[in-house]
Design an enzyme around this catalytic site. Structure first.
Site, PDB file in Angstrom:
ATOM      1  N   MET B  30     -64.283  26.974   2.896  1.00  0.00           N
ATOM      2  CA  MET B  30     -64.664  28.286   3.417  1.00  0.00           C
ATOM      3  C   MET B  30     -65.183  28.139   4.853  1.00  0.00           C
ATOM      4  SD  MET B  30     -65.937  30.583   0.277  1.00  0.00           S
ATOM      5  CE  MET B  30     -67.650  30.112   0.260  1.00  0.00           C
ATOM      6  N   GLY B  31     -64.850  27.032   5.504  1.00  0.00           N
ATOM      7  CA  GLY B  31     -65.235  26.847   6.894  1.00  0.00           C
ATOM      8  C   GLY B  31     -66.697  26.455   7.052  1.00  0.00           C
ATOM      9  N   HIS B  34     -68.914  20.631   7.482  1.00  0.00           N
ATOM     10  CA  HIS B  34     -69.916  19.577   7.653  1.00  0.00           C
ATOM     11  C   HIS B  34     -69.299  18.250   7.210  1.00  0.00           C
ATOM     12  CE1 HIS B  34     -70.307  19.983   3.332  1.00  0.00           C
ATOM     13  NE2 HIS B  34     -70.696  21.249   3.445  1.00  0.00           N
ATOM     14  N   HIS B  37     -67.078  18.093   4.088  1.00  0.00           N
ATOM     15  CA  HIS B  37     -65.677  18.479   4.286  1.00  0.00           C
ATOM     16  C   HIS B  37     -64.894  17.367   4.994  1.00  0.00           C
ATOM     17  CE1 HIS B  37     -67.798  22.515   4.310  1.00  0.00           C
ATOM     18  NE2 HIS B  37     -66.894  22.709   3.368  1.00  0.00           N
ATOM     19  N   GLN B 153     -66.587  23.870 -10.404  1.00  0.00           N
ATOM     20  CA  GLN B 153     -65.371  24.335  -9.730  1.00  0.00           C
ATOM     21  C   GLN B 153     -64.252  23.323  -9.885  1.00  0.00           C
ATOM     22  OE1 GLN B 153     -65.252  26.206  -5.631  1.00  0.00           O
ATOM     23  NE2 GLN B 153     -64.732  24.116  -5.066  1.00  0.00           N
ATOM     24  N   ARG B 187     -74.579  26.219   3.249  1.00  0.00           N
ATOM     25  CA  ARG B 187     -75.723  27.110   3.017  1.00  0.00           C
ATOM     26  C   ARG B 187     -77.059  26.475   3.386  1.00  0.00           C
ATOM     27  NH1 ARG B 187     -72.353  29.001  -1.711  1.00  0.00           N
ATOM     28  NH2 ARG B 187     -71.954  31.222  -1.318  1.00  0.00           N
TER      29      ARG B 187
END
Lengths: 275, 275
Positions: B30-31, B34, B37, B153, B187
């Site tokens: 989702m961009g 960090h 990713h 997930q 987040r």
């Protein structure tokens, strides 16, 4: 002609065909093939280099009191017919291959699937979208050919393909009829000689309705419905809807779908025409 | 590095890469990227010839009172980071490209998605499975790399891939942590300095729990939960489940997942460890 029962082998065949630059078409069926299916194979052969016919009586699209267990099956005859028509491969998985233990993933289409057949068959289209996605991912086709007889199924699948970005072109094959007009269906085999004769009222009512002028869709609906009832049919629905959106309020300016489902004896038949 | 916004162009690029015999990997994000990713991109580069990073803040996996509108976004920085790490293409569609008007098709996973985060985020995993299927059909990857931090997930996506026969290998990347132990998350940026410090209680409790011996999973749960609460965290859940099936009744013989979700201020963080 190859026959695959395993998803993995089906994928390997399809991927290797595509690596050779070949276009792959799929014709999904529940078997007990008739000329309607054959016409879809013919379309697939025109549009693609490799034609895969899937034969799978999908348990999840039948309701608890429907005809899953007695749905007609004849794999030997089906594979002969496929072979004669130039099919390259049949994909005929066992139910346990398509629905492994603990399978818990479903695809639902929440709009087009609600009316028409969706009213009396509440989980039917969930089974259809789920199995078609599974078949697409097993066969990995460039295009898929579905019959126009299942008009709602066709609309729901087109919507699913658009929404989920499946790289698959959907082609509709026209309804194929017996000489007397009855739409071909594997379920016609259930009909007694009398039911078979009375069931002609569906196609003849649709044919006549297409030629008449009606003030509104209610008049058209009543005309078709009473023709079928007076021939001993029990009408599940007669609906006049927008041929693309399946929305019921339509203004006679865009193509209209007249869709029918009716029982003769215990056999539920569907048919439709676009005007 | 190519940047695609259109599904069609993304598919064409991927299909042409595959026709050249190249293996395609996707890293869905989702961009606001960090190092977590980045580590997934590194794995993808090792496993495939072409690496596609998708950047899409998926509206359908956020609840009505969640942080969709304020979720951090910085496409310029993201694309620079992707480029520096050797990404071949970014797929960054608009929401209208991924959810056309009238989109009505959903994928649900009805088992693994029910517990843990599924309890407090009832439609979250429906959004995740639906968007991941859409992304798979847009990017058409041979393999996909997901972070182990979102353990549920990962399990739900593995199940979907198995159930729907997606020809995609799923690879899990280990959790990447800040030097002090906090699991990396887009987040984390929401946390005040005090919240940031207190939030370390999650990773330290998981680390300590992994070293201690507990008589049963309730003791383990209580240990982790009270560590977090006593540091000002509001625990959403601490669960000890089978690492593969996510079933809660587990017997300490198979690998166990200790999964945590807790709020610090208004920020919901997740973390986990496998013991």
């Amino acid at each position: 002609m190859k026959i695959f029962n395993s998803i993995k082998e089906m994928q390997v065949f399809s991927l290797s065909s595509k690596r050779d630059g070949k276009k792959v078409a799929v014709v999904p069926t529940m078997g007990f093939l008739h000329e309607g299916h054959m016409s879809l194979i013919d379309i697939a052969k025109k549009e693609a280099d490799i034609v895969v016919v899937t034969i799978f009586v999908n348990p999840t699209q039948f309701g608890p009191n429907e005809d899953f267990s007695r749905y007609p099956r004849d794999f030997e005859r089906d594979s002969r017919l496929c072979h004669e028509r130039g099919t390259d491969a049949i994909f005929a998985p066992e139910a346990s291959e398509m629905y492994p233990t603990g399978a818990s993933t479903w695809i639902t289409e929440d709009s087009l699937s609600k009316g028409l057949c969706g009213k009396s068959r509440p989980l039917h289209f969930r089974g259809v979208t789920t199995v078609v996605a599974k078949l697409f991912n097993a066969v990995l086709p460039d295009l898929a050919v579905f019959g126009q007889k299942d008009a709602q199924q066709l609309a729901v699948i087109k919507r699913m393909v658009r929404d989920l970005n499946f790289p698959v072109k959907i082609i509709a094959g026209p309804i194929v009829r017996e000489a007397d007009g009855l739409a071909m269906s594997s379920r016609n085999k259930y009909l007694s000689p009398d039911e078979r004769k009375n069931a002609l009222s569906i196609s003849s009512a649709l044919r006549e309705a297409g030629k008449k002028i009606f003030g509104d869709s209610a008049g058209l609906r009543d005309f078709v419905s009473s023709k079928i009832s007076s021939n001993g049919g029990r009408v599940d629905y007669v609906e006049v809807v927008d041929a693309e959106t399946l929305e019921p309020d339509c203004n006679f300016e865009r193509p209209l779908l007249i869709a029918v489902a009716a029982y003769f004896g215990t056999t539920r038949l569907i048919d439709n025409t676009i005007i």
